[in-house]
Design a protein around this motif. Structure first.
Motif, PDB file in Angstrom:
ATOM      1  N   ALA A  55      -9.560   6.898  -4.640  1.00 33.20           N
ATOM      2  CA  ALA A  55     -10.960   7.316  -4.772  1.00 33.20           C
ATOM      3  C   ALA A  55     -11.827   6.593  -3.751  1.00 33.20           C
ATOM      4  O   ALA A  55     -12.683   7.204  -3.098  1.00 33.20           O
ATOM      5  CB  ALA A  55     -11.461   7.045  -6.195  1.00 33.20           C
ATOM      6  N   TYR A  56     -11.602   5.284  -3.594  1.00 31.13           N
ATOM      7  CA  TYR A  56     -12.376   4.519  -2.615  1.00 31.13           C
ATOM      8  C   TYR A  56     -12.049   4.948  -1.188  1.00 31.13           C
ATOM      9  O   TYR A  56     -12.932   5.005  -0.335  1.00 31.13           O
ATOM     10  CB  TYR A  56     -12.159   3.016  -2.792  1.00 31.13           C
ATOM     11  N   GLU A  57     -10.801   5.276  -0.927  1.00 35.53           N
ATOM     12  CA  GLU A  57     -10.428   5.769   0.401  1.00 35.53           C
ATOM     13  C   GLU A  57     -11.120   7.096   0.691  1.00 35.53           C
ATOM     14  O   GLU A  57     -11.625   7.324   1.792  1.00 35.53           O
ATOM     15  CB  GLU A  57      -8.911   5.930   0.505  1.00 35.53           C
ATOM     16  N   TYR A  58     -11.147   7.964  -0.314  1.00 30.08           N
ATOM     17  CA  TYR A  58     -11.801   9.260  -0.158  1.00 30.08           C
ATOM     18  C   TYR A  58     -13.295   9.073   0.092  1.00 30.08           C
ATOM     19  O   TYR A  58     -13.872   9.709   0.971  1.00 30.08           O
ATOM     20  CB  TYR A  58     -11.551  10.111  -1.409  1.00 30.08           C
ATOM     21  N   LEU A  59     -13.912   8.179  -0.652  1.00 32.49           N
ATOM     22  CA  LEU A  59     -15.331   7.895  -0.473  1.00 32.49           C
ATOM     23  C   LEU A  59     -15.592   7.350   0.935  1.00 32.49           C
ATOM     24  O   LEU A  59     -16.525   7.783   1.617  1.00 32.49           O
ATOM     25  CB  LEU A  59     -15.803   6.894  -1.531  1.00 32.49           C
ATOM     26  N   ALA A  60     -14.760   6.424   1.371  1.00 34.96           N
ATOM     27  CA  ALA A  60     -14.920   5.820   2.700  1.00 34.96           C
ATOM     28  C   ALA A  60     -14.710   6.837   3.822  1.00 34.96           C
ATOM     29  O   ALA A  60     -15.279   6.696   4.905  1.00 34.96           O
ATOM     30  CB  ALA A  60     -13.960   4.646   2.866  1.00 34.96           C
ATOM     31  N   GLY A  62     -15.823   9.753   4.020  1.00 33.02           N
ATOM     32  CA  GLY A  62     -17.031  10.534   4.258  1.00 33.02           C
ATOM     33  C   GLY A  62     -16.828  12.029   4.099  1.00 33.02           C
ATOM     34  O   GLY A  62     -17.718  12.814   4.414  1.00 33.02           O
ATOM     35  N   ALA A  63     -15.670  12.449   3.603  1.00 28.15           N
ATOM     36  CA  ALA A  63     -15.365  13.868   3.455  1.00 28.15           C
ATOM     37  C   ALA A  63     -15.980  14.486   2.202  1.00 28.15           C
ATOM     38  O   ALA A  63     -15.929  15.695   2.028  1.00 28.15           O
ATOM     39  CB  ALA A  63     -13.844  14.065   3.427  1.00 28.15           C
ATOM     40  N   HIS A  64     -16.561  13.669   1.362  1.00 27.36           N
ATOM     41  CA  HIS A  64     -17.102  14.171   0.088  1.00 27.36           C
ATOM     42  C   HIS A  64     -18.505  14.753   0.267  1.00 27.36           C
ATOM     43  O   HIS A  64     -19.222  14.417   1.203  1.00 27.36           O
ATOM     44  CB  HIS A  64     -17.146  13.047  -0.947  1.00 27.36           C
ATOM     45  N   PHE A  65     -18.844  15.652  -0.655  1.00 21.21           N
ATOM     46  CA  PHE A  65     -20.201  16.173  -0.765  1.00 21.21           C
ATOM     47  C   PHE A  65     -20.576  16.038  -2.233  1.00 21.21           C
ATOM     48  O   PHE A  65     -20.091  16.781  -3.064  1.00 21.21           O
ATOM     49  CB  PHE A  65     -20.289  17.635  -0.321  1.00 21.21           C
ATOM     50  N   GLY A  66     -21.361  15.074  -2.549  1.00 23.36           N
ATOM     51  CA  GLY A  66     -21.704  14.798  -3.941  1.00 23.36           C
ATOM     52  C   GLY A  66     -21.039  13.516  -4.397  1.00 23.36           C
ATOM     53  O   GLY A  66     -20.615  12.686  -3.591  1.00 23.36           O
ATOM     54  N   LYS A  67     -20.948  13.377  -5.688  1.00 23.49           N
ATOM     55  CA  LYS A  67     -20.444  12.142  -6.286  1.00 23.49           C
ATOM     56  C   LYS A  67     -18.928  12.121  -6.353  1.00 23.49           C
ATOM     57  O   LYS A  67     -18.286  13.149  -6.578  1.00 23.49           O
ATOM     58  CB  LYS A  67     -20.986  11.976  -7.713  1.00 23.49           C
ATOM     59  N   VAL A  68     -18.365  10.942  -6.173  1.00 23.26           N
ATOM     60  CA  VAL A  68     -16.937  10.698  -6.388  1.00 23.26           C
ATOM     61  C   VAL A  68     -16.858   9.886  -7.670  1.00 23.26           C
ATOM     62  O   VAL A  68     -17.435   8.804  -7.760  1.00 23.26           O
ATOM     63  CB  VAL A  68     -16.300   9.945  -5.197  1.00 23.26           C
ATOM     64  N   VAL A  69     -16.152  10.415  -8.654  1.00 20.66           N
ATOM     65  CA  VAL A  69     -16.116   9.825  -9.991  1.00 20.66           C
ATOM     66  C   VAL A  69     -14.758   9.227 -10.267  1.00 20.66           C
ATOM     67  O   VAL A  69     -13.727   9.823  -9.939  1.00 20.66           O
ATOM     68  CB  VAL A  69     -16.435  10.897 -11.065  1.00 20.66           C
ATOM     69  N   ILE A  70     -14.744   8.045 -10.879  1.00 17.22           N
ATOM     70  CA  ILE A  70     -13.516   7.431 -11.374  1.00 17.22           C
ATOM     71  C   ILE A  70     -13.592   7.478 -12.890  1.00 17.22           C
ATOM     72  O   ILE A  70     -14.470   6.854 -13.499  1.00 17.22           O
ATOM     73  CB  ILE A  70     -13.356   5.989 -10.868  1.00 17.22           C
ATOM     74  N   ARG A  71     -12.698   8.234 -13.494  1.00 15.43           N
ATOM     75  CA  ARG A  71     -12.686   8.397 -14.946  1.00 15.43           C
ATOM     76  C   ARG A  71     -12.004   7.191 -15.588  1.00 15.43           C
ATOM     77  O   ARG A  71     -10.880   6.859 -15.237  1.00 15.43           O
ATOM     78  CB  ARG A  71     -11.982   9.680 -15.354  1.00 15.43           C
ATOM     79  N   VAL A  72     -12.700   6.557 -16.514  1.00 18.24           N
ATOM     80  CA  VAL A  72     -12.170   5.391 -17.218  1.00 18.24           C
ATOM     81  C   VAL A  72     -11.885   5.800 -18.650  1.00 18.24           C
ATOM     82  O   VAL A  72     -12.803   6.159 -19.398  1.00 18.24           O
ATOM     83  CB  VAL A  72     -13.177   4.214 -17.192  1.00 18.24           C
ATOM     84  N   GLY A  73     -10.602   5.776 -19.045  1.00 18.27           N
ATOM     85  CA  GLY A  73     -10.221   6.110 -20.417  1.00 18.27           C
ATOM     86  C   GLY A  73     -10.522   7.540 -20.767  1.00 18.27           C
ATOM     87  O   GLY A  73     -10.964   8.343 -19.969  1.00 18.27           O
ATOM     88  N   GLY A  74     -10.277   7.863 -22.027  1.00 20.44           N
ATOM     89  CA  GLY A  74     -10.604   9.198 -22.524  1.00 20.44           C
ATOM     90  C   GLY A  74      -9.789  10.299 -21.897  1.00 20.44           C
ATOM     91  O   GLY A  74      -8.688  10.096 -21.428  1.00 20.44           O
TER      92      GLY A  74
END
Length: 75
Positions: A55-60, A62-74
């Motif tokens: 997720a951090y690599e994807y964020l770094a 710069g290819a994203h448009f919008g939020k990058v979310v890390i789902r914790v639990g659930g």
């Protein structure tokens, strides 16, 4: 304001960056505005917690448009 000593940070030459995000009242007003106007964030991609490094690599990348979310639990 804090009463903690900053000397340990200075002694170790630690760099500390911070941001001011407003007061609790500002936060509540923002949430009322978002609800009233039906505004929702754009979520580009959701990663499970065990893929946090990806997720951090994807964020770094710069290819994203919008939020990058890390789902914790659930689900």
């Amino acid at each position: 304001a804090t009463s903690a000593s900053l000397f340990p940070l200075i002694a170790k030459s630690i760099r500390l960056n911070g941001i001011y995000v407003g007061s609790r009242e500002d936060f509540l007003a923002l949430n009322r505005f978002l609800t009233e106007h039906h505004l929702r964030p754009i979520i580009d991609r959701v990663f499970p917690f065990d893929e946090t490094p990806a997720a951090y690599e994807y964020l770094a990348s710069g290819a994203h448009f919008g939020k990058v979310v890390i789902r914790v639990g659930g689900e």
